[in-house]
Design an enzyme around this catalytic site. Structure first.
Site, short mmCIF file in Angstrom:
data_model
loop_
_atom_site.label_atom_id
_atom_site.label_comp_id
_atom_site.label_asym_id
_atom_site.label_seq_id
_atom_site.Cartn_x
_atom_site.Cartn_y
_atom_site.Cartn_z
N ASP A 52 41.36 67.00 73.59
CA ASP A 52 40.31 66.99 74.62
C ASP A 52 40.84 67.31 76.01
OD1 ASP A 52 38.52 66.33 72.65
OD2 ASP A 52 37.65 64.62 73.71
N ASN A 94 35.58 70.25 70.75
CA ASN A 94 34.50 69.28 70.64
C ASN A 94 34.64 68.21 71.73
OD1 ASN A 94 32.25 67.96 69.71
ND2 ASN A 94 33.18 67.18 67.83
N ASP A 296 31.77 53.83 71.92
CA ASP A 296 32.87 54.42 71.14
C ASP A 296 33.63 53.37 70.34
OD1 ASP A 296 32.06 56.74 72.34
OD2 ASP A 296 33.87 57.03 73.55
N GLU A 324 30.60 63.12 68.15
CA GLU A 324 31.34 64.17 67.44
C GLU A 324 30.69 64.50 66.11
OE1 GLU A 324 32.42 62.16 69.54
OE2 GLU A 324 34.49 62.47 70.14
N HIS A 373 37.48 61.88 65.03
CA HIS A 373 38.65 61.01 65.23
C HIS A 373 38.34 59.53 65.07
CE1 HIS A 373 37.55 60.64 69.77
NE2 HIS A 373 36.52 61.12 69.11
N ARG A 374 37.17 59.09 65.59
CA ARG A 374 36.90 57.64 65.56
C ARG A 374 36.57 57.17 64.14
NH1 ARG A 374 38.11 56.55 70.30
NH2 ARG A 374 37.39 57.82 72.03
N LYS A 399 42.14 64.55 68.59
CA LYS A 399 41.17 64.70 69.69
C LYS A 399 41.52 63.78 70.86
CE LYS A 399 36.20 65.04 70.52
NZ LYS A 399 35.90 64.22 71.68
O1 S3P Z 1 31.89 59.77 80.31
C1 S3P Z 1 32.70 59.63 79.39
O2 S3P Z 1 33.93 59.75 79.55
C2 S3P Z 1 32.20 59.31 78.03
C3 S3P Z 1 30.89 58.88 77.85
C4 S3P Z 1 30.36 58.51 76.52
O3 S3P Z 1 29.55 59.56 76.05
P1 S3P Z 1 27.95 59.70 76.33
O4 S3P Z 1 27.73 59.57 77.77
O5 S3P Z 1 27.67 61.08 75.82
O6 S3P Z 1 27.27 58.63 75.56
C5 S3P Z 1 31.47 58.30 75.51
O7 S3P Z 1 30.93 58.24 74.21
C6 S3P Z 1 32.49 59.42 75.57
O8 S3P Z 1 33.51 59.26 74.63
C7 S3P Z 1 33.15 59.46 76.92
C1 PEP Z 2 32.05 60.54 72.05
C2 PEP Z 2 33.33 60.84 72.24
O1 PEP Z 2 33.80 61.93 72.88
P1 PEP Z 2 33.19 63.08 73.79
O2 PEP Z 2 31.75 62.81 74.03
O3 PEP Z 2 33.99 63.03 75.05
O4 PEP Z 2 33.43 64.34 73.02
C3 PEP Z 2 34.41 59.93 71.77
O5 PEP Z 2 35.57 60.14 72.16
O6 PEP Z 2 34.13 58.99 71.01
#
Ligand code: S3P
Ligand code: PEP
Length: 418
Positions: A52, A94, A296, A324, A373-374, A399
């Site tokens: 990422d 992703n 998450d 994801e 990944h999760r 990721k």
């Molecule tokens: O702002 C961020 O860093 C994130 C916000 C969350 O997503 P959403 O805002 O799409 O729910 C989270 O699930 C993602 O892993 C990281």
């Molecule tokens: C939702 C996630 O990632 P992102 O939205 O940043 O792809 C995550 O890391 O669980």
């Protein structure tokens, strides 16, 4: 590790030792973006190096920002503050953060940009952000409602106020907030409706913006006012990843061990640190867990719930369907592959029927990670207690936590030889 599958061998003793989770994905990608928007050189330490953050760094490089990597946890970012039109579409895999944050930031540059991702990202909605930018006079289109997004940027917004619906993703708000200091006049962002998943991510955004010289006022719970200051280069330290920490907290309680992750739970500023309290209650986790403010961490807690003393209903997790992968479906599929009936979906709630007697059993199950990944990292926890848990596509942990399997191995976890 580049294996098609990985089968864990259950542990025979409590897991003990030291493992430092990598730097926070959320904070690293905010800091990279803001350093890329600041004139001068910024040094980011404690940073995450993973798929990422590499996608974010590569995108910045493609737009003329210099991103050096003097060691495994440092980025040195040098920018003129303005980005060049890239020769190719920006490919962001992703990475939701990179995709959403860059979409808003390039809208204030000059030139044509295409923001794209892999086949999974191409199913993750971005329309609310695109429509918000359209309302600001930006020529931007995402015909499918998901990436690819085409932007013909003219260097400014035609209005000083935007309303955004963040029901599907808080990242839309973060993206607009981080772009806002580049406008020519004070800019206001208003949330449509009171609902926002994981408000803690907005706090991370505000903290990172301020560290790079921005001035943001929280006018109310749903309105922010941002001054047109631009950004200032800064030296910035990234704290460890709280979502990554949840797997280590989970491994600790599940095996009755002691894993020192080097950071007390209270020291994290990320929303998923809230999961520590719930995980610490294992095997007496509550009957209802609201996942809205620690989204998450839900895969981790849902797999733990299979070993809890009593069933757990997860509520407030509808957003998990657009991560994801559809994480509610992936969790119910994986848990039911371990033992039919272990999980039920009720609308967007997930109910996990706890069964402490699962521990010690032989229950061969091939866990489809859906390249998430999760899902891979959380189902590995089941493999610490049950014989026969095979994780498909284990490399997807790259990721956000490329060293995950090595971290488990360093605690004494072993894997079946392929
Ligand atoms: O702002 C961020 O860093 C994130 C916000 C969350 O997503 P959403 O805002 O799409 O729910 C989270 O699930 C993602 O892993 C990281
Ligand atoms: C939702 C996630 O990632 P992102 O939205 O940043 O792809 C995550 O890391 O669980």
């Amino acid at each position: 590790m580049s294996l098609d599958t990985l089968t864990l061998l259950p542990v025979t003793q409590p897991l003990t030792g030291h493992v430092s989770p990598p730097g926070s994905k959320s904070i690293t990608n905010r800091a990279l973006l803001l350093a890329g928007l600041a004139r001068g050189t910024s040094r980011l330490t404690g940073a995450l190096k993973s798929d990422d953050t590499r996608y974010m760094a590569e995108a910045l490089r493609a737009m003329g920002v210099t991103v050096d990597e003097p060691d495994a946890t440092t980025f040195v970012v040098t920018s003129s503050g303005a980005w060049q039109e890239p020769a190719e579409p920006l490919f962001l895999g992703n990475a939701g953060t990179a995709t959403r944050f860059l979409t808003a930031a390039v809208a204030l540059q000059k030139g044509r940009f295409t923001v794209d991702g892999d086949q999974h990202m191409r199913k993750r909605p971005i329309l609310p952000l695109v429509e918000a930018l359209q309302s600001l006079g930006v020529a931007i289109a995402a015909p499918s409602g998901c990436p690819p997004v085409a932007i013909d940027a003219k260097g400014g917004f035609s209005k000083d106020r935007v309303v955004i619906d963040a029901g599907l993703s808080s990242q839309y708000v973060s993206a607009l907030l981080m772009a806002a200091p580049l406008t020519r006049q004070p800019f206001e962002i208003e949330l449509k409706g009171a609902e926002i998943g994981a408000r803690g991510y907005i706090d991370l955004t505000l903290a990172a913006m301020r560290a790079f010289g921005a001035s943001v006022e929280e006018v109310s719970a749903s309105i922010w006012r941002v001054q047109p200051t631009g950004y200032r280069a800064a030296d910035f330290h990234v704290e460890p990843d709280a979502s990554a920490a949840t797997y280590l907290w989970g491994a600790e309680v599940l095996t009755g061990g002691k894993i020192d992750i080097g950071t007390p739970a209270e020291a994290f500023t990320q929303p998923d640190a809230k999961a520590h309290a719930v995980i610490s209650a294992f095997p007496h986790m509550p009957a209802v867990i609201d996942g809205s403010q620690m989204q998450d961490a839900i895969p981790t807690i849902a797999v733990l719930a299979a070993f809890n003393e009593t069933p757990v209903r997860f509520v407030g997790i509808a957003n998990l369907r657009v991560k994801e992968c559809d994480r509610i479906r992936a969790l119910s599929t994986g848990l039911n592959a371990i033992r039919p009936g272990l999980a039920t979906e009720e609308g967007d709630d997930l109910i996990v029927a706890a069964d402490p007697a699962l521990a010690g059993q032989v229950l061969p199950a091939r866990i489809d990670t859906f390249a998430d990944h999760r899902i891979a990292m959380s189902f590995a926890l089941a493999g610490l207690k049950i014989s026969g848990i095979t994780i498909l596509d284990p490399g997807c942990v790259a990721k956000t936590y490329p060293d995950y399997w090595d971290a488990l191995a360093s605690l004494g976890v072993t894997f079946e030889k392929p």
